[in-house]
Structure formats: C-alpha cells, structure tokens
Motif scaffolding. Structure first.
Motif, PDB file in Angstrom:
ATOM      1  N   ASN A  64       0.847  -1.187   0.000  1.00  0.00           N
ATOM      2  CA  ASN A  64       0.000   0.000   0.000  1.00  0.00           C
ATOM      3  C   ASN A  64       0.884   1.238   0.000  1.00  0.00           C
ATOM      4  OD1 ASN A  64      -1.751   2.203   0.792  1.00  0.00           O
ATOM      5  ND2 ASN A  64      -3.213   0.679   1.512  1.00  0.00           N
ATOM      6  N   LYS A  65       0.858   2.003  -1.064  1.00  0.00           N
ATOM      7  CA  LYS A  65       1.751   3.142  -1.224  1.00  0.00           C
ATOM      8  C   LYS A  65       1.459   4.270  -0.253  1.00  0.00           C
ATOM      9  CE  LYS A  65      -1.194   4.674  -5.099  1.00  0.00           C
ATOM     10  NZ  LYS A  65      -1.838   3.368  -5.360  1.00  0.00           N
ATOM     11  N   LEU A  66       0.292   4.225   0.420  1.00  0.00           N
ATOM     12  CA  LEU A  66      -0.086   5.285   1.340  1.00  0.00           C
ATOM     13  C   LEU A  66       0.210   4.940   2.797  1.00  0.00           C
ATOM     14  CD1 LEU A  66      -3.479   6.215  -0.355  1.00  0.00           C
ATOM     15  CD2 LEU A  66      -1.308   7.407  -0.561  1.00  0.00           C
ATOM     16  N   ALA A  67       0.882   3.823   3.039  1.00  0.00           N
ATOM     17  CA  ALA A  67       1.283   3.435   4.394  1.00  0.00           C
ATOM     18  C   ALA A  67       2.666   4.004   4.677  1.00  0.00           C
ATOM     19  CB  ALA A  67       1.273   1.922   4.539  1.00  0.00           C
ATOM     20  N   SER A  68       2.741   4.928   5.641  1.00  0.00           N
ATOM     21  CA  SER A  68       3.995   5.635   5.911  1.00  0.00           C
ATOM     22  C   SER A  68       4.834   4.970   6.990  1.00  0.00           C
ATOM     23  CB  SER A  68       3.700   7.080   6.346  1.00  0.00           C
ATOM     24  OG  SER A  68       2.985   7.784   5.368  1.00  0.00           O
ATOM     25  N   VAL A  69       4.185   4.427   8.027  1.00  0.00           N
ATOM     26  CA  VAL A  69       4.909   3.891   9.178  1.00  0.00           C
ATOM     27  C   VAL A  69       4.300   2.557   9.598  1.00  0.00           C
ATOM     28  CG1 VAL A  69       5.590   6.143  10.076  1.00  0.00           C
ATOM     29  CG2 VAL A  69       3.398   5.161  10.751  1.00  0.00           C
ATOM     30  N   SER A  70       5.059   1.827  10.398  1.00  0.00           N
ATOM     31  CA  SER A  70       4.569   0.608  11.068  1.00  0.00           C
ATOM     32  C   SER A  70       3.921  -0.365  10.099  1.00  0.00           C
ATOM     33  CB  SER A  70       3.564   0.986  12.170  1.00  0.00           C
ATOM     34  OG  SER A  70       4.119   1.898  13.071  1.00  0.00           O
ATOM     35  N   ALA A 126      -1.307   3.545  13.121  1.00  0.00           N
ATOM     36  CA  ALA A 126      -1.550   4.717  12.268  1.00  0.00           C
ATOM     37  C   ALA A 126      -1.844   4.293  10.830  1.00  0.00           C
ATOM     38  CB  ALA A 126      -0.349   5.669  12.323  1.00  0.00           C
ATOM     39  N   PHE A 127      -2.874   3.470  10.651  1.00  0.00           N
ATOM     40  CA  PHE A 127      -3.194   2.903   9.342  1.00  0.00           C
ATOM     41  C   PHE A 127      -3.616   4.005   8.365  1.00  0.00           C
ATOM     42  CE2 PHE A 127      -5.782   0.452  12.614  1.00  0.00           C
ATOM     43  CZ  PHE A 127      -4.673  -0.145  13.184  1.00  0.00           C
ATOM     44  N   PRO A 128      -3.392   3.794   7.068  1.00  0.00           N
ATOM     45  CA  PRO A 128      -3.928   4.723   6.069  1.00  0.00           C
ATOM     46  C   PRO A 128      -5.456   4.814   6.155  1.00  0.00           C
ATOM     47  CG  PRO A 128      -2.284   3.291   5.090  1.00  0.00           C
ATOM     48  CD  PRO A 128      -2.543   2.753   6.466  1.00  0.00           C
ATOM     49  N   SER A 129      -6.012   5.833   5.523  1.00  0.00           N
ATOM     50  CA  SER A 129      -7.425   6.174   5.715  1.00  0.00           C
ATOM     51  C   SER A 129      -8.391   5.128   5.193  1.00  0.00           C
ATOM     52  CB  SER A 129      -7.729   7.520   5.040  1.00  0.00           C
ATOM     53  OG  SER A 129      -6.944   8.537   5.597  1.00  0.00           O
ATOM     54  N   GLU A 130      -7.970   4.240   4.317  1.00  0.00           N
ATOM     55  CA  GLU A 130      -8.904   3.254   3.778  1.00  0.00           C
ATOM     56  C   GLU A 130      -9.207   2.128   4.759  1.00  0.00           C
ATOM     57  OE1 GLU A 130      -7.002   0.323   0.775  1.00  0.00           O
ATOM     58  OE2 GLU A 130      -5.819   2.170   0.646  1.00  0.00           O
ATOM     59  N   TYR A 131      -8.455   2.058   5.870  1.00  0.00           N
ATOM     60  CA  TYR A 131      -8.685   1.012   6.875  1.00  0.00           C
ATOM     61  C   TYR A 131      -9.447   1.595   8.059  1.00  0.00           C
ATOM     62  CZ  TYR A 131      -4.816  -1.101   4.286  1.00  0.00           C
ATOM     63  OH  TYR A 131      -4.001  -1.589   3.300  1.00  0.00           O
ATOM     64  N   GLY A 132     -10.465   0.890   8.511  1.00  0.00           N
ATOM     65  CA  GLY A 132     -11.231   1.359   9.647  1.00  0.00           C
ATOM     66  C   GLY A 132     -11.791   0.227  10.471  1.00  0.00           C
ATOM     67  N   TYR A 177       0.436   9.662  12.430  1.00  0.00           N
ATOM     68  CA  TYR A 177      -0.624   9.906  13.410  1.00  0.00           C
ATOM     69  C   TYR A 177      -1.923   9.352  12.841  1.00  0.00           C
ATOM     70  CZ  TYR A 177      -4.513  12.081  15.777  1.00  0.00           C
ATOM     71  OH  TYR A 177      -5.701  12.273  16.433  1.00  0.00           O
ATOM     72  N   GLY A 178      -2.737   8.785  13.707  1.00  0.00           N
ATOM     73  CA  GLY A 178      -4.041   8.298  13.270  1.00  0.00           C
ATOM     74  C   GLY A 178      -5.015   8.239  14.420  1.00  0.00           C
ATOM     75  N   LEU A 179      -6.250   8.651  14.159  1.00  0.00           N
ATOM     76  CA  LEU A 179      -7.346   8.485  15.109  1.00  0.00           C
ATOM     77  C   LEU A 179      -8.193   7.320  14.618  1.00  0.00           C
ATOM     78  CD1 LEU A 179      -8.866   9.555  17.598  1.00  0.00           C
ATOM     79  CD2 LEU A 179     -10.181  11.023  16.053  1.00  0.00           C
ATOM     80  N   HIS A 180      -8.477   6.358  15.510  1.00  0.00           N
ATOM     81  CA  HIS A 180      -9.153   5.132  15.114  1.00  0.00           C
ATOM     82  C   HIS A 180     -10.268   4.803  16.103  1.00  0.00           C
ATOM     83  CE1 HIS A 180      -5.660   4.353  12.442  1.00  0.00           C
ATOM     84  NE2 HIS A 180      -4.963   4.851  13.451  1.00  0.00           N
ATOM     85  N   HIS A 181     -11.355   4.240  15.586  1.00  0.00           N
ATOM     86  CA  HIS A 181     -12.495   3.838  16.414  1.00  0.00           C
ATOM     87  C   HIS A 181     -12.883   2.394  16.111  1.00  0.00           C
ATOM     88  CE1 HIS A 181     -12.894   8.255  16.515  1.00  0.00           C
ATOM     89  NE2 HIS A 181     -13.573   8.104  17.643  1.00  0.00           N
TER      90      HIS A 181
END
Length: 794
Positions: free
Chosen positions: A124-130, A221-227, A524-528
C-alpha cells in the motif's frame, strides 16, 4: 528500438544452460496501477546475460533461469528501478513476481534511481509507518510457523503471540480483538478453524498460504482506507493462477493437512484459475495435537478465478470455505488438557466462509475504479454436558453450557484511484458492511438454583437476532513534496446504525529521506472500533425482563503516534527503530467502582457473561520502542532480530491504573536460516532454519481459592486484577529439509522436519481452579512437538 532489444534478449536466451526455470510477472505504475510496456527485466548474478522486456500488457516471461535464489532488476525510463532479490526458482513451478515502479520525482532521461530491498516497504503506497510486506515464501520458511500468517506476524517487532495453542496476536499491547482481517480489499471474520464469536484467532488457520500473494501487515496509524480497528491490519490478497501453463501441487503436513492445488490459464484474455483444498491429517490418522488429546477435524477450500481483461474491465471471483469439529470426551481427557475438563463432554463445531466478486476497470491512462461485493459468515456451535457426582452410583449428566452463534456479513466496497502527476496520487472510496448477528448462549456457571431442581439454572445470557450497518467513507492522498519528503494524509469516517454514532478520523504520515540510506517517518491516526458484539448484546435481567443494557455503547477511541527511523546497512541489511504512544478512551467499564474494562477482553477464548450496564468511561495507553535488524536472504542465508520493549496499562471505573493482560514488557525474536546447494549440478538445496523467542510473562488475576472452594466454581480476586505475572516465556524451534529439482521434468520435491520447542520448555498456559481437586492447578502450554511435511509440485 524496443523490438531490437527484445530480439537480442531472445537470442541470448537460446544459448542459456539447460536445467533452468522461469521467472515471470507483471510490471505496473505504482501510483496508477496501469501496466508499463517496454520495461526492462534483467537477471543479475548470471554468467550469461539474461533479460527481457514487458509486452504491451506489462507482462514478462524470463526463461532459462538457473535453479536457486535469483535476483532481478526492473527498470523503465523515467521511473525508479527496483531490485528484487531472493526469488526462488524451481523445476516444479514458475516463479511469479509482480512489480510496481514509482515515477521519478524529476523527469529523467538516462538516470535511473535504484530502490533496493523493496520488500521492506508496504505494498500500500499510502502506508507511511509501522507497515511491512510479507510473502508466501516467508510464511512457509520460518521454523515453528505452521504455515500460518498469524504465527509469522508474531516474529515482527511489536507483536506477541499469547500462547502456542492459538494464533491470536497482540499488537503493541492491544487486545487481539482490535485486529482487522482483510482479503482482496474487504473485511472478513476470523479466518481460522475453531474460532469463537468476536475473536480474531484460532488453533488452526483456514488461510492457505500457497494462494497468498505478497501482502501487508500494519501495526499502527493505518492509512485512511482502513477502519473499524484499533490494533492492527492484515491486508491479504490472493495471487492469480498461472496464465501460461497448468501446474499442480500435492502437499502433506501435520498442521496444514493433506492438500491438493491446481492452477492454469482460463479463456483468451490472460485469465486464470487457482483452486486448493485441504483436509486435516490428524483426523485421518487419529490422535491429538496442539495441547489436547482429542482429535480435531477440519477442512477448507480456497479459490481465485480471474477472467482476464475485457472491454468491461477485469472480473474475478475469490473465496474460502472451511469447517471444523472436535469432541472432548471427559473419560479420554487428561487433567492438563488446555481446552477441556475430565467431568465434561464437550462438542464443538465451527464454520467460516467468504465469497466475493471483484471488478476493476481503467478510466483513462492514470485512473481506475475497483469495486468488490462479498458475502461472508462465521459460525460456532458449542455444547457441554457436565457429569454430576462423577464416578459414583449417583452419576448423572446435564446440559451445562450451550452456544449457537452465527455472524453473516454483506459487504460492498468501491475505490477510485487516480494519479494526478508523478508527485501526487488521490484515492477515495466507501465501504458498507451489513451484519446479521444471531447469538444464543445459555450457561449454568455461577448461577443460583432458583427453580429448586438441585442444579444451577440454565440462564440465557444472549438470545438475539440483530442487524446493523457500518458505513466507512474515506479520502486520502500522497504528495511528494520534494525528492526526499513525502506526505500521506487523509480522513476516514465511520457510522454505525446500532447507536447512530458518526465519527471523523484524521490520518497523516510523513517520510523524510535524510541521506541516501537513512529515512525518518512520522505517523498519526485516530481510530475507532465498536465494543465486541458478544459484549454489546449481553442480557441483563431487570424486573424479570431480559434487557440488552450494553447495546447503546459508543465506539472505543484510540489515537496513535509513531516516530520511526529506517537505515539500510550495507548490501541486503536493514535496521529499523520505532517509538510509539497510543492513547485510548471510551473503553467500556462498569458503572460502579470496578477493575473491569473491555480493553482486557480477548485474553481468553470467549467473553465474560456478567458485564452489563457498561458505560464508556474507561481509559488506557500503550507505549514502547521496537528495534529490527534484518538480513534479507542473499548469499545463502538470512537473519532477523526483533526486540520490543513496551508498557500496556488501563483504568477501570475504580480509577486505578493496572496492567493489561497483554503487558508482557518485552518480546525478543531471533530467526536465521542457511541454504546449501547440493549435487553435481548444484540444483538441489539442503536448508536449515531456527527461531528463538523470549517474552515476559503475561499478567493475570489470581484465584480466590477459599471463595472458589465454597462456591464450587472459579472466583477471581478482582480487587487485585492483573497484579501477578506468569514466568517468562521461552521457545526454540529448529527446522531442516531438502529440496529436489528434477533434471528433465517440470517437477520438484521438498521434505522438511520442524522441531518445535526442542528444549521442551514448560511455558505457563494458565493457573486455574480445578473443581474436581479443589485446588489451583498450573497448566502448561504445548511441549516438544515435531511437525513433518512433504510437497510435490509439477
């Protein structure tokens, strides 16, 4: 010019040596996922130059490749080239390598930037860390892994596996219930045999690694497509079958079972089929494994049928279907059995399945639309008959526990991706999941005898048939600010029809290349995530009526902060360090002063039945540092050393900070392997692999022995919850085997012996109250166990 290069490479191939294999695959633009015709593929480490260029659809087929581990370089003018090492070439199967190139930051004519060790980066090209990439070769290579992706992940920094009997994984101190499983872009239930409602693991994986393509594992801190997850993400994909030839595999192993797999071309549009079936070997030969004397029965079928590219785009159908059952008969159960008791007959059946239709169509040269519709299910049926006054003339049996749980999902996902320029990519989409949850659970444990029949009453804890919908829209993008600085940012949103809660989740990641081989990253990521469904739908008796008092609980919320440093140390070596902090609130706790929190669920096989009228007032945090030193496979050997030092705490409604059951404190893994070429032609391979794992013990709540003896069932000292710690965990695994490549036929053989826990170390499973002996007994995990296997490919 392109045709001339093609002819030259073909002529060179004609004079190559015999006893060779094939490397083939697809080369695409990583930002737009469109094929790159005319890309150059070169075989390195070869005395005779071997190379090819991709055709108009981006495909290549590199023939006459010597057996063994090979390295190729893929280059295309104006793109950063990639070197792919460690490609296993055998006589029994074509080696398939699909590669994505990224366009150079500046428009280049002759200069090519080489990106080595591409596997260290996520797909996934939008995954920056971890995030890291893994493949089937790793899943099947590591000692003690049982060809299980969950057990593979336990070797990565920041991950621990709670016990040898199940593949639940703890990521940075989070409960295993915080893990998101995805297959081909859609969420799926726990893909394991003998899984239970609300959990993410099981004793035996239903994922066949021979069908997996390179996939991603993300821990923060997953990319935005994961929730809908706060712990981690397994983003898995199935590979396509061989588009040129028919290939077959036969395999047998103690844990993977007896397996047959077939693949080959389908239709005229470069379509293919891939299908595999497995059946448990233990059920065929008898005996127990994995901590029990009972015989487990399990089987699964996996498939991926790709219809190729047509005028309406590319369609494919994928799926997994599996079921399992086991009977624990008290007279045949040992007192140290991990799953059963001597005074019960227990019957367990479970099922898992997912079937999906996937469609992708190009929109112009730089965009595509991907749409997936799927249906999945997970079932668990559990019945326990307990003997009263066992081994006496008054012996009798009563139904003590019964559970019949089914979760069915209908999922729709659509994603639009566009490459705006060589510096910018945009991706947006929406995921809609409809859950139908049917939970029935009755139990006599800890119940009074209100009806006066002499036995505890069979109380109905759950009896529901509910529907809920979770909608997750998102938008994210990548902006290459400079040649050294890349920003990934986006927003994920989540809505639940159960309590009509709607939340926004900003996500951001930054990568900065300090020097040629040194990179800093921040995420950084906010997750629910909702409280687990078995808790949400618990019954509480109020004025003689059963009421689901947890149903309106809000999402648990978690903020992730990560800082990472990555360095390439010489040829094939990589070092990485990450520090992280995770702040959690809105956890479910009891409305009165109590040590309980939903953050502690997932430590056992099921969920507690008496936690009702919960409120979103709990907090917690996870913090730590992770270190990785990795030698990618080259020059005949590899090595991996990971070390995690962390702290995981929570607060219940009593306001006291406590350890979570997942606060091991430290986890250290060391893996290494060596291959030796054998025979006159050097085409066969003798291999050795080993793994050492050390971990701090898990925290647990001690048993109140006096109260348990008086009540006749286990009562814990909840006022000092998770105050004691088991002894440290240690395990050493050793694996060795032999690979044989046929001289004249497209055949290969592989034998292996995997000696697990070779020292027989007695690692603690749990300390529990034994109602038959009226004492607290320690039960140890699986001791020494040999796993053997054989694979035949043709």
């Amino acid at each position: 010019m392109r045709k001339l290069i093609y002819v030259v490479f073909i002529l060179l191939n004609v004079f190559a040596n015999a006893q060779t294999g094939i490397i083939k695959g697809l080369v695409t633009d990583k930002q737009s996922e469109s094929p790159l015709p005319g890309a150059t593929i070169e075989l390195l480490q070869s005395t005779t130059p071997i190379g090819i260029i991709t055709d108009d659809d981006g495909y290549f087929r590199l023939e006459n490749v010597p057996f063994g581990r090979q390295t190729i370089r893929i280059s295309f003018i104006g793109f950063e080239s990639i070197t792919i090492p460690n490609i296993v070439v055998t006589s029994g199967k074509d080696a398939v390598v699909n590669v994505s190139l990224i366009e150079s930051f500046a428009q280049l004519d002759e200069i090519i930037i080489t990106n080595k060790n591409a596997k260290a980066k996520a797909i996934n090209k939008l995954a920056s860390v971890s995030a890291r990439q893994f493949g089937v070769e790793e899943v099947t290579r590591f000692s003690g892994g049982r060809s299980d992706v969950g057990r593979l992940a336990a070797n990565f920094a920041g991950v621990s596996s709670p016990d040898d009997s199940r593949n639940d994984i703890v990521i940075r101190g989070n409960s295993p219930t915080g893990l998101l499983w995805r297959l081909e872009g859609v969420p799926i239930p726990s893909p394991n045999h003998f899984s239970t409602a609300g959990t993410t693991g099981g004793p035996v994986s239903a994922l066949n690694p021979n069908l997996l393509k390179n996939s991603d594992f993300i821990t923060s801190a997953f990319p935005s497509e994961y929730g809908n997850a706060i712990g981690g993400v397994f983003d898995l994909g199935f590979r396509k079958g061989n588009i040129d030839d028919y290939e077959f595999t036969g395999q047998v192993g103690v844990f993977t079972g007896v397996e047959a797999m077939a693949e080959g071309p389908l239709g005229k549009n470069k379509g293919s089929f891939l299908v595999a079936g497995r059946y448990s070997l233990i059920s065929l030969v008898g005996g127990g494994a994995g901590g029990t004397s009972a015989t487990p029965n399990y089987n699964d079928v996996s498939f991926n049928i790709d219809f190729g590219k047509g005028k309406l785009g590319n369609f494919s159908v994928f799926g997994i279907l599996g079921n399992s059952d086991i009977e624990f008969l008290g007279d045949d159960i040992d007192e140290d059995d991990l799953f059963a008791a001597e005074d019960e007959n227990t019957f367990v059946e479970s099922g898992f399945g997912v079937v999906g239709l996937k469609h992708q169509i190009a929109i112009g040269e730089n965009s595509f639309l991907r749409t997936i519709a799927s249906s999945s299910f997970s079932t668990n049926d559990f019945k326990a008959d307990r003997f009263i006054d066992k081994d006496t003339p008054q012996e009798r049996s009563i139904r003590y526990t019964e559970a019949d749980n089914t979760e069915t999902r209908l999922t729709f996902s659509t994603l639009f991706n566009t490459k705006l320029s060589n510096k910018a990519t945009l991706r947006t989409g929406v995921l809609v999941e409809n859950f139908r949850v049917e939970l029935l659970e009755r139990d006599r444990e800890e119940q009074a005898d209100i009806n006066g029949d002499g036995d505890p009453d069979l109380f109905t804890f759950r009896d529901i048939d509910e529907n809920l919908t979770i909608i997750q829209p998102y938008i994210q993008g990548q902006l290459r600010l400079t040649e050294k600085l890349t920003l990934n940012a986006g927003v994920h949103a989540q809505y639940s029809s159960l309590n009509e809660q709607f939340v926004f989740e900003p996500r951001a990641g930054l990568n900065y290349k300090i020097l040629k081989n040194h990179t800093l990253s921040f995420g950084y990521g906010l997750h629910h995530q909702p409280v687990s469904l078995p808790l949400l739908f618990l019954n509480e008796e109020i004025n003689g009526q059963l009421v689901q008092t947890n149903k309106e609980l809000d999402f648990v919320r978690s903020s992730h902060y990560v800082l990472g440093y990555d360095v390439r140390i010489g040829n094939g070596w990589r070092g990485k360090a990450e520090v992280y902090y995770q702040d959690i609130d809105n956890a479910a706790v009891e409305s009165f002063s109590s040590s309980y929190s939903s953050l502690t669920e997932g430590a056992d096989f099921g969920f507690e039945n008496d936690r009702v009228s919960l409120v979103n007032a709990g907090t917690g945090f996870n913090q730590g540092i992770e270190l990785t030193l990795e030698k990618f496979f080259s020059k005949g050997y590899y090595g991996l050393l990971t070390a995690s030092f962390f702290e995981s705490k929570y607060e219940g409604s009593d306001g006291i900070e406590r350890n979570t059951p997942f606060n091991n404190g430290q986890v250290i893994n060391f893996l290494a392997g060596k291959e030796f070429k054998m025979g006159k032609a050097q085409k066969n391979v003798l291999f050795f692999d080993t793994r050492l794992t050390f971990s701090g013990g898990r925290y647990f709540t001690p048993v109140d022995l006096a109260a348990s003896q008086q009540a006749g069932f286990e009562i814990l000292q909840e006022d000092i919850a998770f105050s004691e710690q088991y002894d440290d965990y240690f395990r050493w695994d050793v694996k060795f085997g032999y690979k044989i490549n046929s001289k004249s036929k497209k055949q290969s053989h592989q034998f292996y012996i995997d000696l697990q826990n070779v020292t027989g170390n007695e690692n603690v499973f749990e300390r529990r109250y034994n109602r038959l002996t009226n004492r607290v007994d320690q039960v140890d995990q699986t001791g020494f166990f040999p796993d053997v296997g054989y694979r035949f490919q043709f």
